[in-house]
Design a protein around this motif. Structure first.
Motif: not given
Ligand SMILES: [Zn+2]
Length: 352
Positions: A9-12, A316-327, A329-333
């Motif tokens: 839980h909350k640990d990725i 239209e369904l792709v909102s952003d592209r990010i690197p795995l290293r930021d997954v 902070t810039r993804g899940f959160e």
């Protein structure tokens, strides 16, 4: 290799893990893009599906920590055993179901209901990683013209294809959809491609409603009055032939029931984590059908075909592209916090 592992839980964490080795009948795919699904975020924030059994999966032997990710595309780089139509170097969008192939359900064409069903990215290590191992039977080739970005969204599109098939949408039918997240929007696109005459989408978030309207829906705001009455007003007082609940909570299901005409059909695509209270008379007295839909079974080739010939456009369904290293902070959160603006964030899994 680098991979995003769920520990609890909350640990990725993005961390170093061994590269996967394919057992007999499995292949290794070098992941190009892996898309973040709300069910990934649910594993992070709870309530969790992984860990419900407290023991390793019977087929895969995997338990926590597990690499998340099940919406992806990439290139086959290693095969242990053959496949009738896939070879090394092919671009693929793998099906997320891992099944025994021997139980009654598997032998009757319903592998999504397998007695030992394991799901990639939950019960087996998934695709938020540089490489992932998958069963050879799960491989689906992406044809010329369908790139890895769109390929990464074939999995949620296949969920929508399955839901629309379970709904038996016919030419000229009116369809009402509860929810304009990824699955609701994919369902809208597939319903239109299947010949629906009119698609209504009920969604409380304004940005999501606007996106659904751009994709061809008549949009309804459930906070502006009963959506059942709104759909009845727009269908000559009758209601939609079919409703598809793409959320999976009590209000969305009751909206779906109210938006449907008597004798119509309601299909559950969203996954409920709490049992809802529903107006049962709308089933018993009004002869509506209530039908379930889980994941997909043989729906990937149909989804790929819809994209390949242009009937469904996923861009239209792709909102952003990010690197795995930021997954994280810039993804899940961001997925929940920016739900109004974001549909899917694609992760470049080679950007470590
Ligand atoms: Zn089975």
């Amino acid at each position: 290799m680098k991979a995003l592992q769920l520990h609890g839980h909350k640990d990725i964490r993005v961390e170093d893990v061994p590269e996967p080795r394919p057992p007999p009948g499995w292949s290794v795919v070098r992941v190009a893009w892996s898309s973040i699904c709300h069910s990934d975020v649910r594993e992070y924030l709870g309530p969790s599906y992984i860990g419900r059994t407290g023991e390793p999966n019977a087929i895969t032997g995997v338990y926590l920590p597990v690499i998340l990710g099940h919406e992806f595309a990439g290139t086959v780089v290693e095969m242990n055993g053959g496949h009738p139509s896939i070879k090394l170097g092919d671009h693929v969008a793998p099906d997320g179901c891992i099944y025994d192939g021997t139980c009654w359900y598997c032998r009757n064409g319903r592998y999504n209901l397998c007695e030992q069903l394991a799901v990639l990215g939950f019960d087996a290590h998934g695709s938020h990683a540089e490489y992932v191992a998958v069963p050879n039977y799960s491989l689906n080739a992406l044809p010329e013209g369908v790139g890895d970005e769109e390929g990464a969204l074939i999995e949620p599109l296949a969920v929508a294809v399955h839901g629309v098939r379970r709904a038996r949408v016919g030419v000229g039918d009116t369809v009402a959809i509860a929810g304009a997240g990824m699955i609701g929007l994919c369902t809208l696109l597939v319903a239109r491609a299947s010949g629906a005459s009119h698609v209504f989408v009920s969604e409380p978030l304004k940005g999501r409603r606007e996106r659904a309207a751009r994709l061809g829906a008549t949009v309804l705001d459930p906070d502006a009055g009963d959506v059942g009455e709104q759909v009845h007003d727009l269908t000559g007082g009758r209601g939609a032939d079919i409703a598809i609940d793409c959320v999976g909570v009590e209000p969305s299901l009751n909206s779906a029931l109210r938006m449907t005409r008597r004798g119509g059909r309601v299909v559950l695509v969203g996954i409920f984590t709490k049992d809802p209270t529903i107006e049962i008379g709308r089933i018993g007295l009004d002869e509506r059908e209530l039908t379930g839909a889980l994941a997909y079974a043989y729906d990937f080739p149909r989804a790929i075909a819809l994209v390949a010939d242009g009937r469904v456009d996923l861009r239209e369904l792709v909102s952003d592209r990010i690197p795995l290293r930021d997954v994280v902070t810039r993804g899940f959160e961001r997925m929940d916090a920016e739900a109004n603006e974001l549909v899917r964030i694609l992760v470049d899994t080679q950007a470590v």
